[in-house]
Design an enzyme around this catalytic site. Structure first.
Site, mmCIF file in Angstrom:
data_model
loop_
_atom_site.group_PDB
_atom_site.id
_atom_site.type_symbol
_atom_site.label_atom_id
_atom_site.label_comp_id
_atom_site.label_asym_id
_atom_site.label_seq_id
_atom_site.Cartn_x
_atom_site.Cartn_y
_atom_site.Cartn_z
ATOM 1 N N GLY A 1 -85.738 -102.924 -61.497
ATOM 2 C CA GLY A 1 -84.602 -102.063 -61.204
ATOM 3 C C GLY A 1 -83.675 -102.678 -60.178
ATOM 4 O O GLY A 1 -83.045 -101.994 -59.371
ATOM 5 N N SER B 1 -80.821 -104.411 -60.342
ATOM 6 C CA SER B 1 -79.397 -104.646 -60.552
ATOM 7 C C SER B 1 -78.508 -103.641 -59.834
ATOM 8 O O SER B 1 -77.294 -103.848 -59.732
ATOM 9 C CB SER B 1 -79.069 -104.624 -62.052
ATOM 10 O OG SER B 1 -79.293 -103.331 -62.599
ATOM 11 N N ARG B 2 -79.099 -102.555 -59.318
ATOM 12 C CA ARG B 2 -78.270 -101.533 -58.669
ATOM 13 C C ARG B 2 -79.124 -100.683 -57.736
ATOM 14 O O ARG B 2 -80.344 -100.775 -57.721
ATOM 15 C CB ARG B 2 -77.608 -100.630 -59.719
ATOM 16 C CG ARG B 2 -78.606 -99.866 -60.586
ATOM 17 C CD ARG B 2 -77.944 -99.188 -61.774
ATOM 18 N NE ARG B 2 -78.904 -98.471 -62.612
ATOM 19 C CZ ARG B 2 -79.074 -97.149 -62.613
ATOM 20 N NH1 ARG B 2 -78.343 -96.404 -61.808
ATOM 21 N NH2 ARG B 2 -79.949 -96.579 -63.402
ATOM 22 N N ASP C 1 -86.119 -103.931 -71.289
ATOM 23 C CA ASP C 1 -85.945 -102.495 -71.480
ATOM 24 C C ASP C 1 -87.241 -101.775 -71.122
ATOM 25 O O ASP C 1 -88.234 -101.882 -71.838
ATOM 26 C CB ASP C 1 -85.570 -102.220 -72.937
ATOM 27 C CG ASP C 1 -85.155 -100.770 -73.171
ATOM 28 O OD1 ASP C 1 -85.353 -99.936 -72.258
ATOM 29 O OD2 ASP C 1 -84.650 -100.483 -74.268
ATOM 30 N N SER D 1 -90.983 -90.378 -54.895
ATOM 31 C CA SER D 1 -89.938 -89.403 -54.585
ATOM 32 C C SER D 1 -90.578 -88.225 -53.874
ATOM 33 O O SER D 1 -91.757 -87.926 -54.094
ATOM 34 C CB SER D 1 -89.257 -88.922 -55.872
ATOM 35 O OG SER D 1 -88.393 -87.835 -55.612
ATOM 36 N N TYR E 1 -89.385 -85.064 -64.523
ATOM 37 C CA TYR E 1 -89.165 -86.183 -63.595
ATOM 38 C C TYR E 1 -90.144 -86.089 -62.432
ATOM 39 O O TYR E 1 -90.762 -87.093 -62.047
ATOM 40 C CB TYR E 1 -87.723 -86.147 -63.082
ATOM 41 C CG TYR E 1 -87.458 -87.098 -61.928
ATOM 42 C CD1 TYR E 1 -87.214 -88.451 -62.160
ATOM 43 C CD2 TYR E 1 -87.440 -86.642 -60.610
ATOM 44 C CE1 TYR E 1 -86.973 -89.319 -61.114
ATOM 45 C CE2 TYR E 1 -87.201 -87.504 -59.551
ATOM 46 C CZ TYR E 1 -86.968 -88.839 -59.804
ATOM 47 O OH TYR E 1 -86.735 -89.695 -58.753
ATOM 48 N N ALA F 1 -93.009 -84.749 -62.362
ATOM 49 C CA ALA F 1 -94.363 -85.074 -62.829
ATOM 50 C C ALA F 1 -94.577 -86.585 -62.872
ATOM 51 O O ALA F 1 -95.646 -87.086 -62.496
ATOM 52 C CB ALA F 1 -94.601 -84.466 -64.206
ATOM 53 N N LYS G 1 -93.105 -88.809 -61.000
ATOM 54 C CA LYS G 1 -93.168 -89.311 -59.625
ATOM 55 C C LYS G 1 -94.466 -88.885 -58.942
ATOM 56 O O LYS G 1 -95.017 -89.637 -58.122
ATOM 57 C CB LYS G 1 -91.948 -88.841 -58.838
ATOM 58 C CG LYS G 1 -90.654 -89.515 -59.283
ATOM 59 C CD LYS G 1 -90.741 -91.042 -59.165
ATOM 60 C CE LYS G 1 -89.447 -91.742 -59.516
ATOM 61 N NZ LYS G 1 -89.538 -93.213 -59.369
#
Length: 236
Positions: free
Chosen positions: A9, A11-12, A61, A139, A152, A154, A156
Site C-alpha cells: 500500500g 503508493s499513497r 492486485d 484500526s 471493515y 471485522a 481490522k
C-alpha cells in the site's frame, strides 16, 4: 549490506508516509501497491529526496491472494534479507448487511487474506534470518464497535488479533510485531467530507508512532498501539 523495508500500500496515504520514514532511516525500499502509475510517482519523489537508497516498485492486485502469494515469494527469493515489513494495503468500505458478496469478498481479500498471506511468507523468511520487524496497520475500528462499517471493522479486528498472536509467537525468535491502530487518518481513503481533513490524524503521526516503538529498550514492546482522533472521541 543494505537493509530492506517491504511496504504494501506504498503508493499513497499511510504507506507512502511510512516509505519516506524508512528512506530517511537509510533503508532501501520494496514498494508494493495496485496502481503502477502512483507507484512510479512515489518512487520518483523518494529518489529525488533520498538518492543513496535503492527503490523497487511492484504492482499487484490485493483482491487476488494467489497473485500476492506469487509476488511476495518472488521478492523473498530475490533478497538475502527483509529487515522490515509494513502491511498498509487496505480499503475502507462502508456498509454491513447491505454489502454484496462481491464487495464483501473484495474487502476480505484485500484487508485480510492477502495481508496475512504476504505477512506469513515474510515471517518465514525472517525466522530463517533470526531478526525482523513487522508493522501491521489495524484500526481503532478493530478494537471497538463502529456503526455503519461492520464488515471493515471485522477485517481490522482480525488483523489486530492476528498481530497479537504473532507477537507472542515471535518473541523468542528476535522478530518484533506491532499493530498500529489509528482512528480516521487524513488520506484520500477517508476523504468523504464528514470530518474536516485538518481535524483528522496526520499520516506523520503513524511514522512518529513507529519511531517511538523502535526507540523502546530491548526489554520493552508495544504489540498494539491505538492512535485516537480527538474529533471522533468528542462526538461520543
Amino acid at each position: 549490506m543494505s537493509k530492506f523495508a517491504l511496504i504494501t500500500g506504498a503508493s499513497r496515504g499511510i504507506g507512502n508516509a511510512i516509505s519516506h520514514y524508512f528512506a530517511q532511516q537509510g533503508y532501501s525500499l520494496i514498494l508494493v501497491s495496485l496502481n503502477d502509475t502512483n507507484l512510479k510517482l512515489a518512487k520518483a519523489e523518494l529518489e529525488s529526496k533520498y538518492p543513496s537508497i535503492t527503490i523497487e516498485t511492484i504492482s499487484v492486485d490485493f483482491k487476488k491472494p494467489t497473485e500476492v502469494e506469487c509476488i511476495i515469494n518472488s521478492i523473498i527469493l530475490s533478497h538475502d534479507t527483509i529487515d522490515v515489513m509494513v502491511n498498509s494495503a487496505g480499503v475502507l468500505m462502508a456498509g454491513h448487511t447491505q454489502l454484496t458478496l462481491v464487495q464483501l469478498s473484495e474487502l476480505i481479500n484485500i484487508n485480510l487474506i492477502s495481508t496475512i498471506t504476504a505477512c506469513n511468507l515474510v515471517i518465514e523468511k525472517m525466522k530463517q534470518q533470526g531478526f525482523g520487524e513487522i508493522y501491521n496497520i489495524g484500526s481503532t475500528a478493530g478494537l471497538e464497535p463502529v456503526p455503519k462499517i461492520a464488515a471493515y471493522s471485522a477485517t481490522k479486528a482480525a488483523i489486530v488479533s492476528y498481530s497479537q498472536s504473532l507477537y507472542k509467537e515471535l518473541i523468542p525468535l528476535g522478530i518484533s510485531v506491532c499493530c498500529l491502530c489509528p482512528s480516521v487518518v487524513d488520506t484520500d481513503m477517508t476523504n468523504y467530507g464528514r470530518i474536516m481533513n485538518d481535524l483528522k490524524i496526520e499520516t506523520q503521526d503513524l511514522t512518529k508512532a513507529i519511531d517511538f516503538v523502535r526507540s523502546l529498550s530491548s526489554c520493552a514492546a508495544m504489540p498494539t498501539l491505538p492512535i485516537r482522533c480527538k474529533t471522533i472521541d468528542l462526538e461520543k
